[in-house]
Design an enzyme around this catalytic site. Structure first.
Site, short mmCIF file in Angstrom:
data_model
loop_
_atom_site.label_atom_id
_atom_site.label_comp_id
_atom_site.label_asym_id
_atom_site.label_seq_id
_atom_site.Cartn_x
_atom_site.Cartn_y
_atom_site.Cartn_z
CG ASP A 72 56.01 28.10 44.16
OD1 ASP A 72 54.93 28.51 44.66
OD2 ASP A 72 56.19 28.00 42.94
CG ASP A 74 55.12 33.21 46.39
OD1 ASP A 74 56.23 32.75 46.05
OD2 ASP A 74 54.11 33.17 45.66
CG ASP A 148 43.90 35.63 41.83
OD1 ASP A 148 44.11 35.42 43.04
OD2 ASP A 148 44.41 34.94 40.93
P1 ATP Z 1 50.18 28.25 41.94
O1 ATP Z 1 51.53 28.73 42.36
O2 ATP Z 1 49.71 27.00 42.55
O3 ATP Z 1 50.01 28.30 40.47
P2 ATP Z 1 49.34 30.68 43.12
O4 ATP Z 1 48.02 31.14 43.64
O5 ATP Z 1 50.48 30.64 44.08
O6 ATP Z 1 49.10 29.29 42.46
P3 ATP Z 1 50.96 32.47 41.65
O7 ATP Z 1 50.90 32.80 40.22
O8 ATP Z 1 52.16 31.83 42.22
O9 ATP Z 1 49.70 31.57 41.91
O10 ATP Z 1 50.62 33.80 42.43
C1 ATP Z 1 50.79 33.98 43.82
C2 ATP Z 1 49.69 34.86 44.37
O11 ATP Z 1 49.69 36.12 43.73
C3 ATP Z 1 48.28 34.31 44.17
O12 ATP Z 1 47.90 33.40 45.17
C4 ATP Z 1 47.44 35.57 44.19
O13 ATP Z 1 47.23 36.01 45.51
C5 ATP Z 1 48.35 36.56 43.51
N1 ATP Z 1 48.11 36.59 42.07
C6 ATP Z 1 48.71 35.85 41.12
N2 ATP Z 1 48.25 36.14 39.91
C7 ATP Z 1 47.34 37.10 40.07
C8 ATP Z 1 46.52 37.82 39.17
N3 ATP Z 1 46.55 37.59 37.87
N4 ATP Z 1 45.71 38.77 39.70
C9 ATP Z 1 45.68 39.01 41.04
N5 ATP Z 1 46.42 38.35 41.91
C10 ATP Z 1 47.25 37.41 41.45
MG MG Z 2 52.58 30.17 43.62
#
Ligand code: ATP
Ligand code: MG
Length: 474
Positions: A72, A74, A148
């Site tokens: 996805d 963002d 993170d």
């Molecule tokens: P995926 O969607 O593949 O699980 P992602 O990195 O996109 O991985 P998401 O949970 O969709 O994870 O979060 C989007 C973004 O938001 C992350 O890339 C990160 O920059 C931030 N983020 C998400 N969770 C956290 C957290 N617990 N602490 C700090 N930043 C976070």
């Molecule tokens: Mg994501």
């Protein structure tokens, strides 16, 4: 000298970027534009045209840079949700804790959030330091600092195609290093789920966790217990469905993090064939995930815990309990034990039970009951599960295939299959159960298949019976 080195190191941890963000050119980051969602590009364009900044951000940029197709997209912008929403025909503001906008294009939703400020110590936390609310808007730099890992703090402008990188995330990504932004210990305290995320990204990207990022995890693993169960469940599922599930599980175990999630996995691994069964199950899951297919959480948890259920089931049967009742009791006790740590949502528990209970019905089947089994919503999953058991040499693979073929067949083929099964049962003039008693045949001990078959006492073997005897096409 040493003092200075330490000072520099600590300084680097806390100071964030030394000389502003790097702007990484398309030749350097290597993003393939064809993998970028045109809807995400559209959102950025509309925001740009309205005078705002807008970037694709987070996991999508990370995945694009390593050549994976993001699941996805963002977008992060300096426009507030109220400013974003009217710019799109189908957009809604969501979220209580932190508002963001969902811009909807048919099936695809582009989550568009406003740059957020870093935790500044004023936010609400629980008694362990976990942040409960952080809803301040901020600058892009602040937004990057509250993410993170360095490799998750990248901003891709799909119009000029540059990546903005405040924390040398592109270098870490190319070197396959998962590195926390800021002081790892403090960041885990704010949100212990980050420990799980570190493992997931390491497994998924075949990366190492930077030593300073890895070091506190074992020590702080206990903090996981204070995270709400629903969030933990979601994260556990993400770990198991990231396409590298077994690697994730091993990393979790090594750090002791599994104790707050799937504590029973230690017991499962101690069972005969337990580790192998989990490996088979997770390998199937990985194959599905990498092929873009969906994975059922109930199937996954049913598989992870199966060997415990299976042993208890056999023990109870050996002590004289009828097969299906024994299975219900075994399932109840294992689920009860598991949910003491990580609550599995009720609807998933119900599905897990159905998948398990159907395993008893595959064994001793009254031909007329087959149609009723076919009506069960979880029949296909249960047949799939039987195949998994066959792969682990716990049941006969020909029988498992017959059930799978039945699951996949159309109604007229099903009728033929069931009829020929009935025919054979009639000809042999025996029920499945009597057939079993009549055929002592080969001694089971030497070959590989039988080693896994029941593994228990004679009483167990006699009562649990095996697939070989009840294969419908016998
Ligand atoms: P995926 O969607 O593949 O699980 P992602 O990195 O996109 O991985 P998401 O949970 O969709 O994870 O979060 C989007 C973004 O938001 C992350 O890339 C990160 O920059 C931030 N983020 C998400 N969770 C956290 C957290 N617990 N602490 C700090 N930043 C976070
Ligand atoms: Mg994501």
């Amino acid at each position: 000298m040493l003092k200075q080195t330490i000072k520099n190191f600590v300084g680097r941890l806390f100071a964030g970027p030394a000389r502003g963000p790097e702007r990484i050119s398309p030749e350097k980051h290597g993003i393939d534009k064809r993998k970028v969602s045109r809807h995400a590009v559209k959102v950025c364009e509309v925001l740009h045209n309205a005078g705002y900044e807008a970037y694709i951000v987070g996991g999508a940029v990370r995945d694009l840079i390593v050549g994976l197709q993001p699941k996805d997209f963002d977008v992060a912008t300096n426009a507030t949700p109220e400013q974003v929403r009217p710019l799109f025909r189908r957009a809604r503001i969501i979220g209580r804790r932190f508002q963001l906008v969902h811009v909807v294009f048919g099936q695809e939703i582009i989550e568009t959030s406003t740059f957020r400020a870093m935790a500044n110590g004023d936010e609400f936390t629980d008694e362990h330091g976990r942040i409960l609310r952080d809803n301040l808007f901020g600058s892009q730099e602040e937004d990057a600092a509250r993410r993170d890992f360095t490799l998750n703090a990248l901003y891709y402008d799909p119009i000029d195609e540059y990546v903005i990188d405040y924390h040398r995330g592109v270098a870490d990504l190319k070197n396959r290093v998962v590195r926390m932004i800021g002081d790892p210990e403090a960041r885990y305290r704010e949100d212990p789920v980050r420990m799980l995320r570190a493992m997931r990204f390491a497994a998924k990207l075949d990366a190492t966790i930077d030593p300073a990022t890895a070091e506190p995890i074992q020590r702080m693993a206990g903090l996981i217990e204070h995270v709400p169960a629903s969030r933990l469940f979601d994260e556990t599922l993400k770990l198991l469905t990231c396409g590298h599930a077994m690697d994730c599980l091993r990393l979790l175990q090594k750090a002791g993090l599994h104790r707050g999630l799937i504590p029973l996995i230690d017991q499962v691994f101690a069972e005969e064939g337990g580790e192998e069964f989990v490996e088979f199950a997770l390998a199937r899951t990985d194959t599905r995930v990498r092929g873009g297919k969906t994975v059922s959480p109930s199937f996954l948890f049913a598989a992870l815990l199966w060997k415990l259920v299976y042993r208890r089931w056999n023990e109870l049967r050996a002590s004289g309990e009828p097969a299906s009742q024994a299975l219900v009791q075994a399932a109840d006790s294992v689920i009860e034990q598991q949910t003491r740590k990580l609550a599995i949502q009720r609807r998933f528990q119900a599905d897990m039970r159905e998948i398990w209970f159907m395993q008893a019905r595959f064994e001793r089947v009254n031909p007329r009951a087959i149609w009723r089994m076919l009506d069960q919503p979880r029949f296909r999953a249960a047949a799939d599960f039987l195949q998994l058991r066959a792969e682990a040499k716990e049941v006969d693979s020909v029988q498992a295939q017959w059930w799978m073929d039945l699951a996949n067949a159309d109604d007229s083929t099903r009728a033929e299959m069931i009829e020929s099964y009935q025919e054979q049962s009639r000809k042999s003039g025996a029920t499945v159960a009597t057939k079993r008693r009549r055929r002592p045949r080969k001694k089971r001990s030497a070959d590989g298949a039988s080693a896994h078959t029941d593994g228990g006492s004679g009483a167990q073997q006699a009562s649990s019976g095996t697939h070989h005897d009840s294969a419908p096409q016998d």
